[in-house]
Write a protein that holds these residues in place. Structure first.
Motif, short mmCIF file in Angstrom:
data_model
loop_
_atom_site.label_atom_id
_atom_site.label_comp_id
_atom_site.label_asym_id
_atom_site.label_seq_id
_atom_site.Cartn_x
_atom_site.Cartn_y
_atom_site.Cartn_z
N UNK A 198 19.13 -8.36 -14.49
CA UNK A 198 18.73 -9.37 -13.52
C UNK A 198 20.00 -10.08 -13.04
N UNK A 199 20.43 -9.74 -11.84
CA UNK A 199 21.68 -10.31 -11.33
C UNK A 199 21.61 -11.83 -11.17
N UNK A 200 20.40 -12.38 -11.06
CA UNK A 200 20.24 -13.82 -10.91
C UNK A 200 19.98 -14.55 -12.21
N UNK A 201 20.20 -13.89 -13.33
CA UNK A 201 19.89 -14.50 -14.63
C UNK A 201 20.79 -15.70 -14.91
N UNK A 202 20.22 -16.70 -15.55
CA UNK A 202 20.98 -17.87 -15.96
C UNK A 202 21.92 -17.49 -17.10
N UNK A 203 23.11 -18.09 -17.08
CA UNK A 203 24.07 -17.88 -18.16
C UNK A 203 24.58 -19.24 -18.63
N UNK A 245 15.33 -15.80 -16.09
CA UNK A 245 15.46 -14.48 -15.46
C UNK A 245 14.46 -14.38 -14.31
N UNK A 246 14.75 -15.04 -13.18
CA UNK A 246 13.78 -15.08 -12.09
C UNK A 246 13.48 -13.72 -11.47
N UNK A 247 14.33 -12.74 -11.71
CA UNK A 247 14.10 -11.42 -11.13
C UNK A 247 13.24 -10.52 -11.98
N UNK A 248 12.78 -11.00 -13.14
CA UNK A 248 11.98 -10.20 -14.04
C UNK A 248 10.59 -10.80 -14.21
N UNK A 249 9.58 -9.98 -14.48
CA UNK A 249 8.25 -10.54 -14.75
C UNK A 249 8.29 -11.37 -16.03
#
Length: 250
Positions: free
Chosen positions: A224-229, A68-72
């Motif tokens: 987080x729109x960029x989260x890995x799935x 989740x690169x968009x989250x701390x």
């Protein structure tokens, strides 16, 4: 042979149904580079070993926050650890059998002082000594998987008499391509492969529940729109009725 041919040949290795045949009498120390690798790669074997009364300890090497690169990191780390405890419970492990090193995702060391510290930390969790150390395959196409394997090699050498077994996770894509999953050029490997396949049909439901427990890897629940799935094709590969354990020389 290249990695694809190597893995296809490994799919004909002897099939075991008794976890003692694969792990030995003293059970296993399982290294998972990220939270969920333990469930995807060898969850069926963990469940079978637990049901047979063999001791299994799981060490999660990285904190998994890169998903989740968009989250701390402090926001996702506890989520992934809770998911891992739920997953390993589904496989029959108590919470005290699961440990988190919390090394940085995509920053697991492959050498140097941090590498040595990781080895010592894992050895401190390996008492009584297991008869097998399990980790992701050395050729899995992820830097943390390769670095964790290097750590596992040293740990196994320090645990006299232990065997080193590797379970592919992303490496399966060499033999069974996953749409949209980028791969490097397949490495060339000496053959034939050594090891065992393990029949997990009686434990497939437990493995399915363990993978499903890693909710954050299968749906964006945290904004987080960029989260890995996890790709569905990767999950389908993980839920076949056999797991592969490759015999490695540490």
């Amino acid at each position: 042979m290249d990695a694809a041919a190597f893995l296809r040949a490994a799919e004909a290795l002897p099939l075991a149904t008794d976890p003692r045949e694969v792990l030995g009498p003293a059970g296993a120390l399982v290294l998972a580079p990220h939270p969920d690798d333990e469930s995807i790669g060898c969850g069926g074997l963990i469940a079978a070993a637990s049901a047979a009364g063999l001791p299994v300890r799981v060490v999660v090497v990285s904190d998994g926050t890169g998903s989740h690169p968009g989250l701390p990191p402090d926001a996702i780390r506890p989520v992934r650890e809770r998911e891992t405890l739920a997953a390993t419970a589904a496989l029959g492990l108590p919470p005290e059998a699961v440990h988190f090193l919390r090394l940085p995702d995509r920053g697991v060391p492959a050498a140097g002082p941090e590498f040595a510290a990781a080895v010592e930390a894992i050895l401190g969790l390996a008492s009584p000594a297991p008869s097998a150390v399990l980790c992701t395959w050395r050729h899995d196409p992820h830097c943390d998987h390769a670095a964790s394997f290097a750590i596992a090699e040293v740990v196994t050498r320090r645990l006299l008499g232990a065997r080193l077994l590797a379970y592919p996770v992303w490496g399966w894509a060499f033999a069974h391509p996953i749409p949209g999953f980028p791969l490097p050029a397949p490495p060339l490997l000496p053959g034939p492969p050594r090891g065992r396949r393990f029949a997990i049909a009686p434990f497939l439901d437990a493995k399915r529940r363990a993978i499903a427990a890693h909710v954050s890897q299968q749906a964006d629940r945290m904004g987080d729109a960029g989260a890995f799935q996890l790709p569905p094709e990767a999950i389908a590969l993980a839920l076949r009725e056999v797991e592969l354990l490759l015999e490695e020389t540490p």
